[in-house]
Design a protein around this motif. Structure first.
Motif, mmCIF file in Angstrom:
data_model
loop_
_atom_site.group_PDB
_atom_site.id
_atom_site.type_symbol
_atom_site.label_atom_id
_atom_site.label_comp_id
_atom_site.label_asym_id
_atom_site.label_seq_id
_atom_site.Cartn_x
_atom_site.Cartn_y
_atom_site.Cartn_z
ATOM 1 N N UNK A 25 4.888 6.023 -2.489
ATOM 2 C CA UNK A 25 4.607 7.396 -3.347
ATOM 3 C C UNK A 25 5.908 7.872 -4.823
ATOM 4 N N UNK A 26 5.667 8.975 -5.229
ATOM 5 C CA UNK A 26 5.739 8.683 -6.853
ATOM 6 C C UNK A 26 6.563 10.241 -6.755
ATOM 7 N N UNK A 27 8.389 10.279 -7.146
ATOM 8 C CA UNK A 27 8.938 10.941 -7.377
ATOM 9 C C UNK A 27 7.930 11.944 -9.065
ATOM 10 N N UNK A 28 7.691 12.954 -8.644
ATOM 11 C CA UNK A 28 7.367 14.212 -10.532
ATOM 12 C C UNK A 28 8.238 15.405 -10.216
ATOM 13 N N UNK A 29 8.652 15.186 -12.041
ATOM 14 C CA UNK A 29 9.059 16.647 -11.827
ATOM 15 C C UNK A 29 8.621 16.982 -12.910
#
Length: 575
Positions: free
Chosen positions: A358-362
């Motif tokens: 997964x990738x954390x995106x803000x």
């Protein structure tokens, strides 16, 4: 009154040595901070009394509430909203902490996207100056005590530090999140609990109690204030932070980091429950749902002790990666935060090298984008009869300010979409002004078309040009280190971080920020204790100018080595 004032009673407000006054006050604040850090209560109280009595502190307090603060032109019940320079000097000489507080004036301001209104309590000018003076004395004491993950209304900290702390916590692991909001935090704080926690000497305690109990004037009616701190007061945010202090420690005590052992080996480690707070908005993050649910119960019980409670409509539990109760991710301080499943080429990695999946995106939240669009559209509609220049001057601060706030997260796609939306909005504005003109005529009048530069909504001379969202560079924000505070005296760290520090001259601060805290000669970062010197890149003896484009900040030893090199080059050139 200070000796300086007695010796020179004709001194004018504009002639006061503000830089010198600020340094004097900051030195006292730094000593208060250090004494508080080592637990020397007697020294803290002695230094606070010295600061409160000092003429320098009184001058700065009056300067801030009459010239610097945003609400300087809003009057309290005394009707005073602007002071002449001679009146400011008179106010400085009149400031004493034994004064009885006058009631605050109630002003109602609307909350965005709701029909609710937020009550502000506007103190009188004298009370504002006194609050600023007391804040100068109390803030460094409490900065040494405040918890590391408290970011709201504190010097050297901002919303972006809270967002960076959240990213650091969830970037390598999926977690549950308690997204909580405290109901009417400023209005319901228990006065006795706050004064007990404040634990200061009687003079300040009596003055703060007087402000808390002063009452509020709503129209011509006077209402008592038996709880809460009035929003709008200079000292109110600090008092709210003091009231909420200890929340993070309570959660960490309940769920500390623990290791589980088997056959003498650590087989699993449970992480701490992490609380991150910005004023009265907070999140609690942990990988186990049961822990987050228990944290919510512990938090509700802790808040009851100071007369507060969680707001049910804005308190929820979500998960950063998988759907929980119909929702994925959460919103905090205008940002949308969640994790997205990605392939092996975009996936982040654990510290051991395995892929996360997964990738954390803000990125900016949908509500933030909607509010921004609404504000821009309202300005455009209100300026249908205005000139292009006037519209540009009104829109530019709104566009630039919003873009800069979100420039530390994944915002490029949002900026691009807003650019397309802005073009359609401006097309509608120009078509409304010239319904009988062709599109070619309108385009040539209101837009400049440059090869490679795109279309620019600007005047012919390009002196007035509309800012574009995608012109703002996106750079990741570096979170403030642990419990660091500007009062710790490390002017090298804070000079390059903030671009300004009371113990650092303006030129050094500017160069520190430009060079991102790094010596351009040896490429190493400056650290506390290093001796720094300003160097002319092209020496003045060889025609170099004394301007920022020709200046750099170096270690003293690097400066000496460069000077020797420059002199040898100069001598070679002269032969």
């Amino acid at each position: 009154m200070s000796k300086a004032r007695i010796q020179n009673p004709m001194m004018e407000w504009k002639d006061l040595p503000w830089r010198k006054l600020e340094r004097r006050v900051f030195k006292l604040q730094k000593r208060i901070f250090k004494a508080s850090q080592r637990g020397d209560v007697k020294a803290v109280r002695r230094l606070q009394k010295t600061l409160i009595r000092s003429w320098s502190g009184k001058c700065l307090a009056v300067h801030r509430v009459t010239q610097d603060n945003q609400g300087k032109k809003t009057a309290g019940v005394d009707g005073i909203k602007a002071l002449k320079p001679e009146q400011r000097l008179e106010l400085v000489d009149q400031l004493t902490l034994s004064q009885r507080a006058r009631p605050t004036r109630r002003v109602w301001i609307p909350k965005p996207e709701t029909e609710e209104k937020r009550p502000l309590g506007i103190p009188t000018m004298t009370d504002r100056a006194l609050q600023a003076l007391v804040k100068q004395a109390l803030e460094p004491e409490w900065e040494a005590k405040f918890e590391p993950n408290s970011y709201g209304f504190r010097p050297g900290r901002a919303a972006h530090d809270a967002i960076a702390a959240i990213f650091d916590n969830i970037s390598r692991k999926t977690k549950y999140v308690l997204d909580a909001d405290i109901a009417k935090c400023f209005d319901r704080i228990n006065h006795e609990a706050l004064l007990t926690k404040l634990s200061t000497f009687p003079l300040i305690r009596r003055q703060i109690k007087s402000w808390l109990k002063s009452g509020v004037m709503d129209g011509k009616a006077l209402f008592p204030t038996d709880e809460g701190t009035p929003q709008g007061g200079v000292i109110s945010p600090l008092l709210a932070n003091i009231a909420l202090h200890g929340m993070e420690q309570r959660i960490n005590q309940a769920f500390p980091r623990k290791g589980f052992w088997s056959n003498g080996k650590r087989v699993k480690e449970r992480s701490m429950a992490q609380l991150i707070r910005y004023a009265d908005d907070l999140v609690i993050i942990h990988e186990e749902l049961e822990v987050v649910q228990q944290c919510q119960q512990i938090l509700a019980e802790w808040l009851q002790e100071i007369g507060l409670e969680l707001k049910p409509s804005k308190t929820q539990i979500t998960h950063t990666f998988t759907e929980y109760e119909g929702k994925v991710g959460f919103e905090f301080l205008g940002f949308h935060i969640r994790q997205y499943p990605v392939g092996k080429h975009q996936s982040g990695r654990h510290r051991n090298g395995t892929r996360l999946g997964f990738k954390t995106i803000i990125k900016p939240s949908p509500d933030s984008i909607k509010r921004h669009k609404g504000k821009v559209k309202k300005i455009t509609n209100d300026h249908r009869a205005s000139t292009q220049k006037k519209l540009i001057e009104t829109l530019n601060p709104v566009i630039t300010g919003w873009s800069k706030y979100f420039s530390t997260v994944v915002s490029k796609e949002t900026y691009s979409k807003l650019g397309d939306w802005m073009y359609q909005l401006l097309r509608s504005w120009t078509n409304h002004r010239h319904p009988n003109k062709s599109q070619h005529w309108i385009t040539s009048k209101y837009w400049l078309i440059n090869k490679g530069g795109g279309w620019k909504f600007a005047s012919r001379s390009e002196e007035n040009r509309l800012a574009r969202h995608d012109e703002t560079p996106v750079r990741r924000h570096i979170k403030v280190m642990g419990s660091r505070s500007p009062f710790d005296g490390d002017w090298i760290y804070w000079g390059q971080r903030m671009g300004q520090h009371p113990e650092c001259n303006r030129r050094v601060s500017t160069l520190l920020k430009r060079q991102k805290g790094k010596c351009l000669e040896c490429k190493l970062y400056f650290k506390e204790g290093d001796v720094l010197e300003i160097d002319h890149i092209t020496p003045r003896s060889q025609g170099g100018k004394d301007e920022y484009g020709n200046l750099q900040l170096l270690h003293r030893h690097c400066h000496d080595a460069k000077t020797t090199k420059d002199q040898s080059r100069g001598s070679v050139g002269c032969t």
